[in-house]
Design a protein around this motif. Sequence first.
Motif, PDB file in Angstrom:
ATOM      1  N   VAL A 149     -14.883   0.327  -0.867  1.00  9.02           N
ATOM      2  CA  VAL A 149     -16.050  -0.316  -0.269  1.00  9.02           C
ATOM      3  C   VAL A 149     -17.395   0.243  -0.770  1.00  9.02           C
ATOM      4  CG1 VAL A 149     -15.080  -1.136   1.923  1.00  9.02           C
ATOM      5  CG2 VAL A 149     -15.753   1.255   1.722  1.00  9.02           C
ATOM      6  N   SER A 150     -17.390   1.489  -1.297  1.00  8.67           N
ATOM      7  CA  SER A 150     -18.652   2.199  -1.554  1.00  8.67           C
ATOM      8  C   SER A 150     -19.421   1.608  -2.743  1.00  8.67           C
ATOM      9  CB  SER A 150     -18.363   3.669  -1.834  1.00  8.67           C
ATOM     10  OG  SER A 150     -17.725   3.783  -3.079  1.00  8.67           O
ATOM     11  N   ALA A 196      -8.992  -0.745  -4.531  1.00 11.71           N
ATOM     12  CA  ALA A 196      -9.366  -0.860  -3.116  1.00 11.71           C
ATOM     13  C   ALA A 196     -10.523   0.083  -2.817  1.00 11.71           C
ATOM     14  CB  ALA A 196      -8.167  -0.505  -2.235  1.00 11.71           C
ATOM     15  N   PRO A 246       0.849  -1.196   0.000  1.00 13.94           N
ATOM     16  CA  PRO A 246       0.000   0.000   0.000  1.00 13.94           C
ATOM     17  C   PRO A 246       0.886   1.248   0.000  1.00 13.94           C
ATOM     18  CG  PRO A 246      -0.269  -1.291   2.031  1.00 13.94           C
ATOM     19  CD  PRO A 246       0.895  -1.857   1.293  1.00 13.94           C
ATOM     20  N   ASP A 247       0.295   2.413  -0.167  1.00 11.46           N
ATOM     21  CA  ASP A 247       1.118   3.632  -0.163  1.00 11.46           C
ATOM     22  C   ASP A 247       0.269   4.874   0.066  1.00 11.46           C
ATOM     23  OD1 ASP A 247       3.575   4.931  -0.337  1.00 11.46           O
ATOM     24  OD2 ASP A 247       3.390   5.300  -2.482  1.00 11.46           O
TER      25      ASP A 247
END
Length: 386
Positions: free
Chosen positions: A222-223, A220, A57-58
């Motif tokens: 969730v919505s 990445a 990740p970043d």
Amino acid sequence: MPQKKMLKLATTLLAPASAHGTWKNTPIENFIHQPLSAYQKLIQTAEEGKLDFVFQPDRYAMLASPTDITYKNNLWLEPITLLTALLPCTSRIGLAATASTIYNEPYHIARMFASIDHLSSGRAAWNVVSSRGDFENINFGKTDLLPEEERAAYTEEFLHVVKKLWDSWEDEAVILNKREGIFADATKLHVTNHQGDYFDIQGPLSISRPPQGHPVIIQAGVSEHFKERAAETADIIFTMLPTLDIAKTFYKDVKKRLVTYKRQHHELLIMPGAQIIVGNTVEEAYQKKKHYEEQTIHLQAMQSTGRHASFIGTPQTIADEMAQWLHEEGADGFIFIPTVLPEGLDDFVHKVVPVLQQRGVFKKDYMNATLRENLGLLRPRNTHLS
Ligand SMILES: Cc1cc2nc3c(=O)[nH]c(=O)nc-3n(C[C@H](O)[C@H](O)[C@H](O)COP(=O)(O)O)c2cc1C
């Protein structure tokens, strides 16, 4: 005969909790003073465990305020540079780096990921993020950031252009006929000529088509909007699903959207993050968890960023739960997020993975050359031809 369903597994090479205090439990000095050898050991452990890929990740900014650094670890390396440096000590595992659509141009991204894909013979993946919030733009002097609601459309166009650039050269375009002096078939080179709402890019790319066609695309989120976009364009979704019930609902919802885009069930993999703590007994695993929590400053603040699935117990109970998520369609696999490194990854690879393999829910070896093939994902058609 239909193939048996297997988990896909990946790991981050970062322990996010170390940003909040667990660095005190780890040989953190190795990652700071000899980062290459420390990360090499991690990625070799991941490859020994036959994990499908490592995932970095970043963010383009520190996570803590300057006053917080007295107690918190806020150091990490840039993912593309790190994974490229680790490439020579691996031969099979995939390499997934995060890069933002807001702080890069499509041409930058296309050439960096095409390069990693060539150098690794088809093991690259791009985690596409669109850098929400203001805490990163202060490092770029950007005052004209797009409003949140426009970023999805911007990122969609960005991704579209990057794919066109990767497809500049058809697979058979480079001929290398030395006798007749013919380097390439010019009819198989495509100029991008993209003029859209956000980008005006001519192309072509100065790199031949990546071995995977397109490096694997991870997104990445969730919505609702995210789910729709990912159903159309992602190969893998990295997400946060704290319980099996929530995961089953998310899984069903996303997979049913694939029909709209003429995609099949297996063409998009859902891989939630998983925190895993292994003990010789379940009690011992919970003791470990308690110990980590005591080391961790501001745990509440950490959790209010959402919660990943957590599997805490013996290798057997953890393997049971992970297999249950696979069989009941809560996930196609997991991205492991270690709490401490290297111990957490050692435990996962040496204790949990062998049990998953014995139960026949995780592969015993890499079966194919490219990351796409190992994940069971199709090689995309050239977008200039379809
Ligand atoms: C599990 C997970 C991991 C993420 N990792 C990163 C990351 O490494 N870097 C980043 O800039 N954004 C990251 N994000 C943010 C997403 O890229 C995205 O901007 C955000 O989730 C907005 O999507 P939404 O429509 O679901 O809100 C992550 C989001 C989730 C859910």
